[in-house]
Design a protein around this motif. Sequence first.
Motif, PDB file in Angstrom:
ATOM      1  N   LEU A 398       0.834  -1.209   0.000  1.00  0.00           N
ATOM      2  CA  LEU A 398       0.000   0.000   0.000  1.00  0.00           C
ATOM      3  C   LEU A 398       0.866   1.255   0.000  1.00  0.00           C
ATOM      4  O   LEU A 398       0.586   2.235  -0.698  1.00  0.00           O
ATOM      5  N   GLU A 399       1.937   1.189   0.781  1.00  0.00           N
ATOM      6  CA  GLU A 399       2.855   2.334   0.825  1.00  0.00           C
ATOM      7  C   GLU A 399       3.540   2.534  -0.529  1.00  0.00           C
ATOM      8  O   GLU A 399       3.676   3.671  -1.009  1.00  0.00           O
ATOM      9  N   GLN A 400       3.956   1.428  -1.145  1.00  0.00           N
ATOM     10  CA  GLN A 400       4.657   1.530  -2.429  1.00  0.00           C
ATOM     11  C   GLN A 400       3.724   2.048  -3.526  1.00  0.00           C
ATOM     12  O   GLN A 400       4.155   2.772  -4.424  1.00  0.00           O
ATOM     13  N   PHE A 401       2.441   1.696  -3.448  1.00  0.00           N
ATOM     14  CA  PHE A 401       1.492   2.179  -4.459  1.00  0.00           C
ATOM     15  C   PHE A 401       1.437   3.704  -4.450  1.00  0.00           C
ATOM     16  O   PHE A 401       1.420   4.353  -5.499  1.00  0.00           O
ATOM     17  N   HIS A 402       1.420   4.281  -3.268  1.00  0.00           N
ATOM     18  CA  HIS A 402       1.325   5.735  -3.174  1.00  0.00           C
ATOM     19  C   HIS A 402       2.665   6.406  -3.466  1.00  0.00           C
ATOM     20  O   HIS A 402       2.698   7.574  -3.879  1.00  0.00           O
ATOM     21  N   HIS A 404       4.863   5.449  -5.819  1.00  0.00           N
ATOM     22  CA  HIS A 404       5.088   5.472  -7.261  1.00  0.00           C
ATOM     23  C   HIS A 404       3.957   6.239  -7.943  1.00  0.00           C
ATOM     24  O   HIS A 404       2.780   6.061  -7.607  1.00  0.00           O
ATOM     25  N   SER A 405       4.333   7.029  -8.888  1.00  0.00           N
ATOM     26  CA  SER A 405       3.326   7.839  -9.589  1.00  0.00           C
ATOM     27  C   SER A 405       3.013   7.313 -10.981  1.00  0.00           C
ATOM     28  O   SER A 405       1.966   7.640 -11.543  1.00  0.00           O
ATOM     29  N   SER A 407       1.714   4.954 -13.851  1.00  0.00           N
ATOM     30  CA  SER A 407       0.610   3.986 -13.901  1.00  0.00           C
ATOM     31  C   SER A 407       1.120   2.559 -14.066  1.00  0.00           C
ATOM     32  O   SER A 407       0.541   1.613 -13.508  1.00  0.00           O
ATOM     33  N   SER A 408       2.187   2.355 -14.828  1.00  0.00           N
ATOM     34  CA  SER A 408       2.704   1.003 -15.040  1.00  0.00           C
ATOM     35  C   SER A 408       3.212   0.405 -13.737  1.00  0.00           C
ATOM     36  O   SER A 408       2.984  -0.783 -13.451  1.00  0.00           O
ATOM     37  N   GLN A 409       3.902   1.213 -12.921  1.00  0.00           N
ATOM     38  CA  GLN A 409       4.390   0.714 -11.640  1.00  0.00           C
ATOM     39  C   GLN A 409       3.237   0.447 -10.685  1.00  0.00           C
ATOM     40  O   GLN A 409       3.231  -0.549  -9.946  1.00  0.00           O
ATOM     41  N   ARG A 410       2.271   1.339 -10.681  1.00  0.00           N
ATOM     42  CA  ARG A 410       1.102   1.119  -9.832  1.00  0.00           C
ATOM     43  C   ARG A 410       0.346  -0.147 -10.241  1.00  0.00           C
ATOM     44  O   ARG A 410      -0.167  -0.886  -9.384  1.00  0.00           O
ATOM     45  N   ARG A 411       0.280  -0.365 -11.547  1.00  0.00           N
ATOM     46  CA  ARG A 411      -0.403  -1.591 -12.016  1.00  0.00           C
ATOM     47  C   ARG A 411       0.314  -2.832 -11.502  1.00  0.00           C
ATOM     48  O   ARG A 411      -0.331  -3.795 -11.070  1.00  0.00           O
ATOM     49  N   THR A 412       1.659  -2.838 -11.546  1.00  0.00           N
ATOM     50  CA  THR A 412       2.413  -3.983 -11.054  1.00  0.00           C
ATOM     51  C   THR A 412       2.147  -4.218  -9.574  1.00  0.00           C
ATOM     52  O   THR A 412       1.910  -5.356  -9.138  1.00  0.00           O
ATOM     53  N   ILE A 413       2.156  -3.153  -8.795  1.00  0.00           N
ATOM     54  CA  ILE A 413       1.923  -3.287  -7.354  1.00  0.00           C
ATOM     55  C   ILE A 413       0.496  -3.771  -7.084  1.00  0.00           C
ATOM     56  O   ILE A 413       0.263  -4.639  -6.233  1.00  0.00           O
ATOM     57  N   MET A 450      -8.948   4.656  -6.625  1.00  0.00           N
ATOM     58  CA  MET A 450      -7.960   5.462  -7.346  1.00  0.00           C
ATOM     59  C   MET A 450      -7.607   4.810  -8.678  1.00  0.00           C
ATOM     60  O   MET A 450      -7.478   5.484  -9.705  1.00  0.00           O
ATOM     61  N   ALA A 451      -7.455   3.503  -8.647  1.00  0.00           N
ATOM     62  CA  ALA A 451      -7.124   2.785  -9.891  1.00  0.00           C
ATOM     63  C   ALA A 451      -8.261   2.895 -10.898  1.00  0.00           C
ATOM     64  O   ALA A 451      -8.034   3.020 -12.103  1.00  0.00           O
TER      65      ALA A 451
END
Length: 1059
Positions: A398-402, A404-405, A407-413, A450-451
């Motif tokens: 959850l911390e890593q999602f916020h 990274h800005s 979208s590709s990194q957020r998708r991976t997380i 958010m996603a």
Amino acid sequence: MAAAAALEAAAPTGALWGLVHDFVMGQQEGPADQVAADVKSGNYTVLQVVEALGSSLENPEPRTRARGIQLLSQVLLHCHTLLLEKEVVHLILFYENRLKDHHLVIPSVLQGLKALSLCVALPPGLAVSVLKAIFQEVHVQSLPQVDRHTVYNIITNFMRTREEELKSLGADFTFGFIQVMDGEKDPRNLLVAFRIVHDLISRDYSLGPFVEELFEVTSCYFPIDFTPPPNDPHGIQREDLILSLRAVLASTPRFAEFLLPLLIEKVDSEVLSAKLDSLQTLNACCAVYGQKELKDFLPSLWASIRREVFQTASERVEAEGLAALHSLTACLSRSVLRADAEDLLDSFLSNILQDCRHHLCEPDMKLVWPSAKLLQAAAGASARACDYITSNVLPLLLEQFHKHSQSSQRRTILEMLLGFLKLQQKWSYEDKDQRPLNGFKDQLCSLVFMALTDPSTQLQLVGIRTLTVLGAQPDLLSSEDLELAVGHLYRLSFLEEDSQSWVAALEASGALAALYPVAFSSHLIPKLAEELRVGESNLTKGDEHIQCSQHLCCLQALSAVSTHPSIVKETLPLLLQHLWQVNRGNMVAQSSDVIAVCQSLKQVAEKCQQDPESCWYFHQTAIPCLLALAVQASMPEKEPSVLKKVLLEDEVLAAMVSVIGTATTHLSPELAAQSVTHIVPLFLDGNVSFLPENSFPSRFQPFQDDASGQRRLIALLMAFVCSLPRNVEIPQLNQLMRELLELSCCHSCPFSSTAAAKCFAGLLNKHPAGQQLDEFLQLAVDKVEAGLGSGPCRSQAFTLLLWVTKALVLRYHPLSSCLTARVRPFWRQENPGPKQTFLLLLFLPRTSILLCLMDLLNDPELGPAAADGFSLLMSDCTDVLTRAGHAEVRIMFRQRFFTDNVPALVQGFHAAPQDVKPNYLKGLSHVLNRLPKPVLLPELPTLLSLLLEALSCPDCVVQLSTLSCLQPLLLEAPQVMSLHVDTLVTKFLNLSSSPSMAVRIAALQCMHALTRLPTPVLLPYKPQVIRALAKPLDDKKRLVRKEAVSARGEWFLLGSPGS
């Protein structure tokens, strides 16, 4: 007199002596079988055989003694069930003594002991005596393979029948077997030896101090490195040995201290097969090991598995490593702990987290997926492991999602989060507060929402999947969360233009609506109803753009969320009310609008099939409404309404047919019987009392000559009655069949006549054999006889013939004895007429089923249609004569049709005039194209010449069907096809310039498949093909250019190294 009696008694003995002499001294093999047969029949006793062998058994020459014992052993193998206990005792003592004899004698002695080990009359104690003698006197590994196999069989037989006696030997039996097996190399013997070792362990034989020795004598074969020789008659595969050895190694925890270091060593080796075998064996061992056995090896095992997952280039090794980690964690989770014992699970999971969690935080995210896979493999092993890892990993992700800005990194997380959330679904919790997700619910929902609002489509898709998994957690989402979730799904379903998000949102809505029907009824259905009303208003104004977007999306959304009975009761009336608006002329509707509604209704019907109550509700609500709309539209008017006539178009009626058929197939026989009493009288008697808004301006009479509009509704009758269960009795069946038969040959409305023919055929297929079925067939004979002659109804009569033929072919209709006699006179006629030919078609043996159709292949008017008829006979239908609709469809009917009829079709082709040969080729191509390839391959050499000739036929349908048939054959029968490579190359290249795009694509696909033929056969054609394939590279159609590039590339690589 006494001398004569002595001679009679001596005669058989003399014959026995002669047989013994021929075997022992004459080296003949046949007498042994003769002696065994005579003993079995009672002509001789075993004692007489031993007496006849007396001098041979005591002969000083070892080869002679061996032949004598061999004869006795062969007799015992055939006659061991006849032995008495006293005879068994003496024979065993004799054979045990002979184990000390010359090595040439030992093989025959072992055969005799094998026979005696099968004796039911074996006295107690003798099994132990025999095995002791073998262990002491025989050096087994110096024997040939066959004799070693005999020793293993003796041991196996005694273990099966004298288990308690052998256990009395204690560890001596285990030690003796170790000596027997030590050094074995033959795979045939190893399979038996491994089975013996497994039985030693699984049946609790005493291993004593020989545990390590037993492990060493078996583990020396690990990992198995065996390649069976070509054409091996024994059929032993490497996998057989691997599984047998693995069953031994993983059979007891007592092997753990020796096996686990060996497995770690092999996992760390560079040999791929050794890695795989070791990880799979570790996986199997975890099923019987406990914490005690694993404790000292856990760090090394984890280090090896981690390295393989992080660094391996093989997906198989990675998968087996993850499976082994899963099994290790499960083993540690289920072990019962003492109060003062160390909990190895917590320390093991702590090590995993320590080694993986920092990779989840790396900015470059290189090892993020391998780390996540390891954590998920461990978490999926038990509820304890899942709680431990989830509670530690979720805050980090959850911390890593916020952080990274992108979208590709957020998708991976988010995808990693999704994996851990899915694991939570495996475990149930009695106390809701114990769920580890409860503490993260708000953060998870915020992250998912958010996603869902992110511009990235890929992130939206993962967000939708995550929302679905969160919703599947019992009592996790609050009413406020659900309201927000429904709002986001609604927005994605209507306001987003990306088709992937739209489809995913509809799927998620359906899944969640089944779990939360109240939330969707409160927050989504009213919005959809309003959207549908706005859509109707836009249709009234004729706004084409809005019609194609929101209106159609609304219809599909209504069907998608109809996954709960309570929601169906809200969505179905909305869809039906929308249809009534079309009928009343309140909207500027086109056929596509009505078809879209029918498609949504069909989807709702499909979702209702799993619930009998919903299925019946849909049926009794939707079917009368559809029938009422259609009947209202079919009524004659002074000023015909264009809007109402939309409902009578072919495509719209076909869409209604699919709805009615889908709603009927899953009805119980009792409910279907209730429905049929209303619908059949509607069409036969015009009884409209059960229809809503049934005040019609005139009577409904679809079978009357002057009711051309009403006749079209026979298709709806067909959809209903042809989808009923077979055991539902149809009222007024005789009248219905006659009316359908009459209408099937009416030339004024081809749509109606075809529907009537299909309905007649569907009922005929389900009708039980008997006199009434024969009467219906006779009616069909008379109708076809009248129609196939000259007149305006020839085409309709042929359609009836085709559908009746298909109905009988599918059920593999047996001969009717009462009608076969009537057919025989026609069979003897040289030129049978239409009626006679049709009789032959229906009732002669199935090898004659094509007579009528082949006769029509020569017809100038109906020949092409008859050829296309073979496609109908061999293909599956969607509306009638389907398994889903309870039709009688016999297995392998295509294979039977091919076997019975294609020879006659080929013969007819050769005898036909030149101008009708294309009809035969088209029919043959249709049959072969729909035949399972394993059936076609054996017949390929005889049929290939006709298929090649079919490629020269100018008919594009024939060309396409033949190419579709040849393309898989090029892959599956390259040796046969290579004999015709010259013709294939020429014809395929010619067809690559066909006017038909489909033919050009199929020809290029065949050119691509040609490269699977042997390379030496193709190399002479390589330059010609490469030049010719340059032309389709400039084809005006993109799909043709794509196939040309693929085919030309393969031909360029032909013959190159590595190709």
